[in-house]
Scaffold this motif. Structure first.
Motif, short mmCIF file in Angstrom:
data_model
loop_
_atom_site.label_atom_id
_atom_site.label_comp_id
_atom_site.label_asym_id
_atom_site.label_seq_id
_atom_site.Cartn_x
_atom_site.Cartn_y
_atom_site.Cartn_z
N GLU A 162 0.87 -1.17 0.00
CA GLU A 162 0.00 0.00 0.00
C GLU A 162 0.91 1.22 0.00
OE1 GLU A 162 -2.81 -0.10 3.20
OE2 GLU A 162 -3.29 -2.22 2.88
N SER A 163 0.34 2.33 -0.44
CA SER A 163 1.10 3.59 -0.46
C SER A 163 0.33 4.66 0.30
CB SER A 163 1.36 4.05 -1.90
OG SER A 163 0.13 4.30 -2.57
N GLU A 164 1.08 5.55 0.93
CA GLU A 164 0.46 6.65 1.68
C GLU A 164 1.51 7.74 1.86
OE1 GLU A 164 -1.08 7.35 6.17
OE2 GLU A 164 -2.02 5.70 5.09
N ARG A 191 4.93 7.24 0.23
CA ARG A 191 5.75 6.08 0.64
C ARG A 191 4.98 4.82 0.32
NH1 ARG A 191 8.54 6.41 6.38
NH2 ARG A 191 10.25 5.46 5.20
N GLY A 192 5.72 3.81 -0.12
CA GLY A 192 5.12 2.51 -0.39
C GLY A 192 5.57 1.51 0.66
N TYR A 193 4.59 0.80 1.23
CA TYR A 193 4.87 -0.21 2.26
C TYR A 193 4.69 -1.56 1.58
CZ TYR A 193 4.29 3.85 5.22
OH TYR A 193 4.41 5.10 5.77
N THR A 245 11.56 -0.82 -8.45
CA THR A 245 10.37 0.01 -8.60
C THR A 245 10.62 1.05 -9.69
OG1 THR A 245 10.99 1.73 -7.02
CG2 THR A 245 9.98 -0.26 -6.12
N ASP A 247 10.35 5.11 -1.19
CA ASP A 247 9.95 6.50 -1.37
C ASP A 247 9.51 6.69 -2.82
OD1 ASP A 247 10.51 7.32 1.25
OD2 ASP A 247 12.64 7.53 0.78
N LEU A 248 8.27 7.10 -3.00
CA LEU A 248 7.68 7.18 -4.34
C LEU A 248 7.78 8.61 -4.86
CD1 LEU A 248 4.52 4.98 -3.59
CD2 LEU A 248 6.78 4.27 -4.41
N ASP A 287 2.55 4.25 -8.91
CA ASP A 287 2.04 3.23 -8.01
C ASP A 287 3.17 2.24 -7.71
OD1 ASP A 287 0.80 0.65 -7.19
OD2 ASP A 287 -1.06 1.77 -7.55
N PRO A 288 3.36 1.84 -6.44
CA PRO A 288 4.43 0.89 -6.13
C PRO A 288 4.28 -0.44 -6.82
CG PRO A 288 2.94 1.13 -4.28
CD PRO A 288 2.59 2.22 -5.25
#
Length: 246
Positions: free
Chosen positions: A164-166, A169-171, A190, A216-217, A222-223
């Motif tokens: 997920e991303s928020e 940042r992508g987790y 990525t 870090d996006l 999208d990750p």
């Protein structure tokens, strides 16, 4: 003789006898010729005495000189005392060994069943015999991915990807399984570049584990872009398992 008779007559027979003995002794003494004194022997004796005295004085002086020397020697042997010796040759110092290029490769962190691993605030993972559990900042309710429900084939090398991303940042996390040898490291490709993650496993070499990473996006992609690829390497530098393009 007349004098003796006169004296004897005047003083008595005892006194006359005494006078005769005195004169006889005097005449005997005058007839004795004394021998010359042993001057040479006296001189030799005196020289011997003087030599002995000088030897005694010198011996005492040497003894007084030796006392400070003995004190110096004794002090020199005390612990911590400086030694009056010529400087020793400098000891050769071997250079400290540098990190060996053959250092053992890292291996997954072994965690107990149910032990939580915090990858970032709100991003936690834990393992049970049934599979992987995790939360993310945007999904605080636990999520689950099983390893015994038939969704994966643990006999074939593979890697799954969840994330997920928020706030840019992508987790990212997933399962890896089925590889030969021992898993060592993970790389996630990525749209913003390659990210290195970490591995965790249960004890007892279960044949599967969990990888996780934070990306870090910066590009805003999208990750789980189609270019995302996860590779788990083994301790020999080879590929333990790899995900295909999604």
């Amino acid at each position: 003789m007349n004098d003796l008779r006169t004296t004897a007559a005047a003083t008595g027979p005892e006194h006359a006898e005494t006078e005769r003995l005195r004169q006889a002794l005097a005449e005997a003494a005058y007839s004795i010729t004394p021998s010359p004194p042993p001057l040479a022997a006296v001189e030799r004796w005196g020289r011997r005495i003087r030599r002995r005295r000088r030897a005694a004085v010198l011996g005492a002086g040497c003894g007084l000189l030796l006392v400070p020397l003995a004190v110096v020697v004794l002090r020199g042997t005390e612990p911590g005392a400086a030694r009056a010796t010529s400087p020793a040759a400098p000891a050769s110092v071997s250079p400290s060994p540098s990190a060996s290029s053959t250092a053992p490769a890292p291996t997954p962190r072994v965690v107990a069943p149910g032990e939580h691993v915090t990858a970032a605030p709100g991003f936690e993972l834990w393992l049970t015999a049934e599979g992987k559990h995790w939360t993310t900042p945007s999904s605080p309710e636990p999520q689950f991915r099983g390893v015994v429900d038939g969704n994966i084939d643990r006999n074939t090398p593979g890697v799954s990807v969840q994330g997920e991303s928020e706030d840019g940042r992508g987790y990212l996390s997933g399962l890896y399984y089925g590889g030969k040898g021992t898993a060592s490291s993970v790389e996630v490709e990525t749209a913003d570049g390659t990210v290195r993650g970490k591995l965790i496993e249960l004890p007892g070499n279960p044949g599967w584990g969990v990888w996780y990473a934070i990306a870090d996006l910066t590009s805003g992609e999208d990750p789980f872009h189609l270019d995302t690829r996860v590779t788990v390497h083994d301790t020999e530098g080879g590929v333990y398992a790899r995900s295909g393009p999604r």
